[in-house]
Each structure stands twice: as structure tokens, then as C-alpha cells.
Design a protein around this motif. Structure first.
Motif: not given
Length: 384
Positions: A74-77, A147-154
Motif C-alpha cells: 500500500x502507501x507504506x513499503x 502522517x495524518x492520512x488514514x490511507x497511510x496504512x492502506x
């Protein structure tokens, strides 16, 4: 073991806490943690060929196809993060190295990626003087938004041109400019009883890195400068940020360029509900990197609301749009990218979150055409 904030390639202060392996070695407290994630992503594209960095167009959004399937980050590797901290004399000191990699490529036998060391820095300071940071880390400008974006972990915008070999984009280029990772010397003021704080950094200047055209600018001798004033109290946080850098032209007939940007945002949480809004405006902010559209003036808008519907379930809706003010050569005819994402985030354990998102990314051209990317992603992430 203690709770820590695991750092991701997009998160110097990730929003998901996790258990890390902690141990003592002399005067040092050592920690080892990380992130692994994967998402089944299905996308389809329709509409016109827009041009430029059109994230909702067929070329970038669906990798040149009408539709595509990827099982990747997702958005994080994926990441492995190690840190060491100690109290020596009057100073709290810390060193951190984060090593990151991607999951999906177009080959089952080729090397899947080059290891990416996004973070390698050390800090020193105390409650009276604040903290000094030296090394490579994320920038200040745009940090609160991503970093506040909910999709950071999506996943957010599941752009296929970036998911294979790297990551999805969240709202990067469709709500805010990328936070970026730089060599830097930074300072954070001590915590104040008034709630005010200051962050400032001298950043190693970067060249433009356009995706669809050749580079046009190099760096000058002066560093990039980023700074932010923040206020926090009772669930509220507000921030005002700026950044600037001079670029030297490498193209005959084109003048030098000074990037300049400002940012204004706020977040508020009360019980199960949370809101976030962020606005950016400036010249040469770029879509995916600094000055990747040349001297284009642009504006970025991002809003988000989340609600914790149950002890383990959070629901959220986020919308972002990035608009170019003028049809300059660097835009390639792109007027705007916008993304709307609806997400559900379920913690099956304290370390694992299962995530489902659906959304639409639209790219519009100055000439009037529009490309559309419909996407859905389902998967999970573990912080350890």
C-alpha cells in the motif's frame, strides 16, 4: 517491551504503534521493529488521455491497460527499523536507521527491488534546548498531512505505475505534495506550556526528477529551507509551514527557478471522531517530487473524517485535489488530480490491521478531457 512508533518510508512518526524487540547494551537502549504489508488491488480506467502526471489516466493509473490486478504494498513499503537511545551527560541522544523494500514487480525471478534506506539519522538534545537532528529523514513540509492520512496504512490512490516496484500514492499528488526524504540538519524546539512549537531544517538541495520528461534543473549552492510553527492543545493541532529552494536551469532559454510553498492545516479529535484539513499553495511544489512540473504554480486541498465505530473498527472518508493554476509546459496539459477514498480499518490484534478501501481518482486536462481510475484494495499490515 514498550510501545514505540514504528517508522515507515512515509512515516517518521507513523500512526500505528507496535511492539518492538527492546534490549539493553551498556548505556544504550536498543530497539528493533518493522512493517510488512500487502494488498490485493483491482483497478479499471476509462475516459480520455489527459497528459502530464495524470494519476487517474490509463497510462499511470492502470499501467497502460484498461484494468489491472496487483498484490503489493500500500502507501507504506515493508521496513526494518533499528534505533538506539541513551542519556549521556545532559543530553538525550538517539540514532535510527530504516531499511525498506517493495513487494510486487512484473517479474517472478528478477531482483524485486533495490534496498531503500530512507532514514539514517541521529538526534541530541534535552527539555531545555530542544532537539537537533542530523542525517536523512522525511521533510517537515507536508508531514502532518501524509502522517495524518488514514490511507497511510492502506493504499489510497492505487496507481499501478508506482505500486509495482514501489508503493501506492495515498493522496500524494491528489491532495498534498510528497513529504520527501532529504539529507538535513533540523531543529525542534522544546515542548512549551503554551502549546507552541517550532521545527526548522536546512535540507540538502535536490534536482527536479520529472517522471514523463527529462530533468530541466539542477541544484544551487544554497540549501533548501523548511520550517513550521505548530500549536497543540486539548485534541486540537494547527500548523503553518513553508519551504523554498533555488534551482539552476540546465535547459538553454529557460531561466533559473525558485521553489516556494506555504502550508496551513489543522486536526481535531474528540472521542471516536477525528477531522483533518490541510491546504498547500506555491510554485514548483510538484506532483510526486519537488519541481517535477517545473515552475508551475499549484494548490493542494485535503480533508478527512474518521469515526471509531467499535473498539476495533475505524471508518473513514478522505478527499484530496491538486490543481495546477496555469497550463505551463511542465504540466503536460494536466489541470488537476483528485482522489476520494472510503476505508474500513479493523484491528484483529494489537499488531495486525485488516483494511478495505474503495475509491476513485480523476485527472482533468486544461483542454477539457478527463481520465478516471476506479480502484478497490483489500489486505493488511503488521507492525512489530
Amino acid at each position: 517491551m514498550k510501545k514505540i512508533f514504528v517508522l515507515g518510508a512515509l512515516a517518521a512518526a507513523a500512526t500505528q504503534s507496535a511492539q518492538a524487540v527492546d534490549f539493553k547494551a551498556g548505556d544504550w537502549n536498543l530497539s528493533l521493529g518493522g512493517i510488512v504489508n500487502a494488498y490485493y488491488t483491482q483497478v479499471s480506467c476509462s475516459g480520455d488521455a489527459v497528459g502530464g502526471l495524470a494519476l487517474g489516466g490509463k497510462a499511470l493509473g492502470c499501467g497502460g491497460e484498461n484494468g489491472r490486478t496487483t498484490i503489493g504494498n500500500g502507501l507504506l513499503p515493508n521496513g526494518l527499523v533499528t534505533s538506539a537511545s541513551s542519556r549521556q551527560g545532559d543530553y538525550d541522544i538517539k540514532a535510527l536507521i530504516g531499511i525498506y523494500s517493495a513487494t510486487a514487480t512484473d517479474s517472478a525471478i528478477a531482483q524485486n527491488n533495490v534496498v531503500d534506506v530512507r532514514q539514517a539519522y541521529f538526534t541530541f538534545g534535552n527539555a531545555q534546548m530542544g532537539t537537533v537532528k542530523l542525517g536523512r529523514d522525511n521533510g517537515i513540509f507536508g508531514a502532518n498531512a501524509i502522517f495524518g492520512d488514514m490511507t497511510l496504512i492502506g493504499a489510497g490512490a492505487p496507481v499501478q505505475a508506482t505500486q509495482r516496484g514501489r508503493v501506492t500514492l495515498g493522496h500524494i499528488g491528489a491532495g498534498y505534495s510528497y513529504v520527501g526524504y532529504y539529507g538535513q540538519i533540523a531543529y525542534s524546539s522544546p515542548k512549551s506550556s503554551s502549546g507552541l512549537s517550532v521545527d526548522a531544517a536546512l535540507v540538502s538541495p535536490v534536482a527536479d526528477t520529472p517522471i514523463i520528461a527529462g530533468p530541466r534543473y539542477s541544484t544551487k549552492s544554497s540549501p533548501q529551507v523548511q520550517a513550521q510553527l505548530s500549536y497543540a492543545a486539548d485534541g486540537f493541532k494547527g500548523w503553518l509551514g513553508v519551504k523554498t529552494q533555488k534551482f539552476t536551469t540546465t535547459t538553454p532559454g529557460t531561466g533559473d527557478l525558485t521553489m516556494s510553498g506555504m502550508e496551513l492545516g489543522a486536526s481535531y479529535s474528540n472521542g471516536p471522531a477525528a477531522l483533518l484539513a490541510n491546504f498547500q499553495a506555491g510554485k514548483a511544489l510538484g506532483i510526486l517530487s519537488d519541481a517535477d512540473q517545473g515552475d508551475t504554480k499549484s494548490k493542494n486541498y485535503f480533508v478527512q473524517g474518521t469515526y471509531k465505530a467499535a473498539d476495533k473498527l475505524k471508518l473513514g472518508l478522505s478527499y484530496g485535489i491538486s490543481k495546477n493554476d496555469d497550463n505551463t509546459a511542465g504540466t503536460g496539459g494536466l489541470k488537476s488530480n483528485a482522489n476520494l477514498t472510503l476505508g474500513a480499518y479493523y484491528n484483529i490484534t494489537s499488531a495486525i490491521t485488516l483494511i478495505g478501501e474503495v475509491g476513485q481518482t480523476r485527472s482533468k486536462a486544461f483542454a477539457g478531457g478527463e481520465g478516471k481510475l476506479n480502484g478497490a484494495s483489500f489486505g493488511g499490515i503488521i507492525f512489530f
